[in-house]
Design a protein around this motif. Structure first.
Motif, short mmCIF file in Angstrom:
data_model
loop_
_atom_site.label_atom_id
_atom_site.label_comp_id
_atom_site.label_asym_id
_atom_site.label_seq_id
_atom_site.Cartn_x
_atom_site.Cartn_y
_atom_site.Cartn_z
N ILE A 9 3.30 16.00 33.94
CA ILE A 9 3.61 17.40 34.23
C ILE A 9 2.86 17.82 35.50
CG2 ILE A 9 3.53 19.77 33.40
CD1 ILE A 9 3.63 18.67 30.55
N VAL A 10 3.62 18.27 36.47
CA VAL A 10 3.06 18.60 37.78
C VAL A 10 3.09 20.11 37.98
CG1 VAL A 10 3.42 18.37 40.28
CG2 VAL A 10 3.73 16.38 38.77
N ASP A 11 2.02 20.63 38.57
CA ASP A 11 1.99 22.03 38.98
C ASP A 11 2.80 22.14 40.27
OD1 ASP A 11 1.42 24.55 40.00
OD2 ASP A 11 -0.71 24.48 39.49
N GLY A 12 3.96 22.77 40.18
CA GLY A 12 4.85 22.84 41.33
C GLY A 12 4.28 23.60 42.51
N ARG A 13 3.24 24.39 42.29
CA ARG A 13 2.63 25.14 43.38
C ARG A 13 1.79 24.25 44.28
NH1 ARG A 13 -0.22 29.31 39.40
NH2 ARG A 13 -0.80 27.24 38.60
N SER A 14 1.19 23.21 43.70
CA SER A 14 0.31 22.33 44.46
C SER A 14 0.87 20.92 44.64
CB SER A 14 -1.05 22.23 43.77
OG SER A 14 -0.92 21.57 42.51
N GLY A 15 1.81 20.53 43.77
CA GLY A 15 2.32 19.17 43.79
C GLY A 15 1.39 18.18 43.11
N LEU A 16 0.32 18.67 42.49
CA LEU A 16 -0.66 17.82 41.83
C LEU A 16 -0.45 17.86 40.31
CD1 LEU A 16 -3.84 18.89 43.84
CD2 LEU A 16 -2.45 16.81 44.17
N ASP A 65 22.32 12.73 27.44
CA ASP A 65 21.45 11.77 28.12
C ASP A 65 22.21 11.06 29.24
OD1 ASP A 65 19.06 10.31 28.51
OD2 ASP A 65 19.84 8.65 27.31
N ALA A 66 23.45 10.67 28.97
CA ALA A 66 24.25 9.98 29.98
C ALA A 66 24.57 10.88 31.17
CB ALA A 66 25.55 9.46 29.36
N ARG A 67 24.77 12.18 30.90
CA ARG A 67 25.19 13.10 31.96
C ARG A 67 24.02 13.66 32.76
NH1 ARG A 67 27.98 17.48 28.68
NH2 ARG A 67 28.12 18.50 30.69
N PHE A 68 22.88 13.88 32.09
CA PHE A 68 21.81 14.64 32.73
C PHE A 68 20.54 13.83 33.03
CE2 PHE A 68 23.47 18.76 30.56
CZ PHE A 68 24.52 18.79 31.46
N SER A 69 20.50 12.58 32.66
CA SER A 69 19.28 11.81 32.90
C SER A 69 19.09 11.56 34.40
CB SER A 69 19.36 10.46 32.18
OG SER A 69 18.27 9.65 32.57
N PRO A 70 17.88 11.83 34.93
CA PRO A 70 17.60 11.49 36.32
C PRO A 70 17.34 10.01 36.51
CG PRO A 70 15.66 12.44 35.31
CD PRO A 70 16.74 12.52 34.27
N PHE A 71 17.32 9.26 35.41
CA PHE A 71 17.04 7.82 35.47
C PHE A 71 18.30 6.97 35.42
CE2 PHE A 71 13.65 10.03 33.08
CZ PHE A 71 12.66 9.98 34.05
N LYS A 72 19.46 7.59 35.22
CA LYS A 72 20.73 6.87 35.16
C LYS A 72 21.50 7.11 36.46
CE LYS A 72 21.01 7.33 30.11
NZ LYS A 72 20.72 5.94 29.76
N ARG A 126 22.44 13.42 44.96
CA ARG A 126 22.81 12.61 46.13
C ARG A 126 23.84 13.31 47.02
NH1 ARG A 126 22.97 8.21 42.25
NH2 ARG A 126 25.25 8.39 42.21
N GLY A 127 24.30 14.49 46.61
CA GLY A 127 25.28 15.20 47.41
C GLY A 127 26.71 14.79 47.16
N GLU A 128 26.94 14.03 46.08
CA GLU A 128 28.30 13.58 45.77
C GLU A 128 29.11 14.63 45.03
OE1 GLU A 128 27.83 9.93 43.65
OE2 GLU A 128 26.66 9.00 45.25
N GLY A 156 9.91 15.62 47.90
CA GLY A 156 9.88 14.16 47.97
C GLY A 156 10.29 13.46 46.69
N ARG A 157 10.73 14.23 45.69
CA ARG A 157 11.14 13.63 44.42
C ARG A 157 12.56 14.05 44.08
NH1 ARG A 157 6.13 13.72 40.11
NH2 ARG A 157 4.40 13.43 41.57
N PRO A 158 13.25 13.22 43.29
CA PRO A 158 14.61 13.59 42.90
C PRO A 158 14.63 14.75 41.92
CG PRO A 158 13.95 11.57 41.79
CD PRO A 158 12.87 11.89 42.78
N LEU A 159 15.77 15.40 41.83
CA LEU A 159 15.97 16.47 40.85
C LEU A 159 15.73 15.93 39.45
CD1 LEU A 159 17.05 19.32 40.08
CD2 LEU A 159 19.35 18.31 40.10
N ASP A 160 14.88 16.64 38.68
CA ASP A 160 14.55 16.20 37.32
C ASP A 160 14.49 17.43 36.40
OD1 ASP A 160 13.60 15.21 34.96
OD2 ASP A 160 11.81 14.26 35.80
N PRO A 161 15.62 17.75 35.73
CA PRO A 161 15.63 18.90 34.83
C PRO A 161 15.23 18.57 33.40
CG PRO A 161 17.84 18.04 35.03
CD PRO A 161 16.95 17.13 35.85
N CYS A 162 14.59 17.42 33.17
CA CYS A 162 14.29 16.97 31.80
C CYS A 162 13.50 17.99 31.00
CB CYS A 162 13.54 15.64 31.84
SG CYS A 162 14.58 14.22 32.29
#
Length: 245
Positions: A176-183, A38-45, A55-57, A91-97
């Motif tokens: 849960i978003v359909d990545g084909r439409s963004g909706l 959770d500490a390593r992979f959370s997109p919220f931390k 962020r490209g770091e 337009g959204r951050p990487l989220d592998p959750c």
């Protein structure tokens, strides 16, 4: 050993271990591993490896082997689903959750087995890995929450040495978003996948939900996967081999 429950990744994770002997160190290892993930992979931390990479770091060559594996799984299911499953939306951050939870809990179960545990159920908010039996001759019983009736189940699945994962909108709304439409994904109310491995079950469930009605046949055709899917018209689609109780 009995049951132990801790709040990790923002959800209750329970370990019910029926083997004789002292497995307290193994249980400590399991929950320590999940907290580290959770500490390593959370997109919220803000300081997680995922956020720093986004962020490209960190360059690709600087990533941990674990994150390389997770990103590879995300790319695999994006390709398999024709783009409906995506860890990075415009337009959204990487989220592998959608991959991380199943992958991490399966890894935790593997650590338990390596420590000698043979009969246990590890439940992460409804995504479950089982090993052996709670008592001789009886499978572990995994309740599938009803997609519309709070605190009700729509099915109970028997599981020995397997995994059960469900994707629906009852916990986090239309997340849960359909990545084909963004909706937001539409067409299904609940997708439950039964497989030998929770990494596969969890990612397949999310990808199928993102696909909408197309996800029913897609998930059922995935090797080693059985399905219990409720569509938006409340029709139930299930594989013949499911052990329902």
């Amino acid at each position: 050993m009995g049951t132990r429950v801790e709040l990790v990744m923002g959800l209750p994770i329970s370990l019910d271990l029926r083997d004789d002997g002292d497995f307290s160190a193994a249980a400590d290892d399991v929950f320590g591993w999940l907290r580290a993930v959770d500490a390593r992979f959370s997109p919220f931390k803000v300081d997680s490896e995922v956020r720093r990479y986004d962020r490209g770091e960190l360059t690709t060559g600087e990533l941990s082997d674990d994150l390389v594996e997770v990103l590879g799984l995300c790319a695999e299911y994006e390709e398999l689903s024709g783009g409906a499953f995506k860890a990075r939306l415009p337009g959204r951050p990487l989220d592998p959750c959608a991959v991380v939870k199943g992958w991490a809990v399966q890894r935790a179960a593997d650590r338990l087995r390596a420590a000698g545990a043979r009969n246990f159920c590890l439940n992460a908010g409804g995504d479950v890995v089982t090993a052996g039996e709670p008592e001789p001759g009886r499978p572990w019983l995994v309740g599938v929450r009803h997609p519309e009736q709070f605190e009700a189940v729509c099915a109970v699945i028997g599981s020995r040495d397997g995994a059960v994962a469900t994707s629906a909108e009852y916990e986090r709304g239309a997340h849960i978003v359909d990545g084909r439409s963004g909706l937001p994904a539409a067409g299904l109310l609940s997708v439950t996948i039964v497989a030998a491995d929770l990494t596969v079950a969890d990612a397949t469930a999310t990808a199928a939900f993102a696909l909408g009605a197309e996800g029913i046949g897609w998930a059922a055709s995935r090797p080693g996967c059985s399905v219990l899917i409720i569509d938006a018209d409340h029709r139930v689609h299930r594989s013949a081999g499911l052990d329902l109780h």
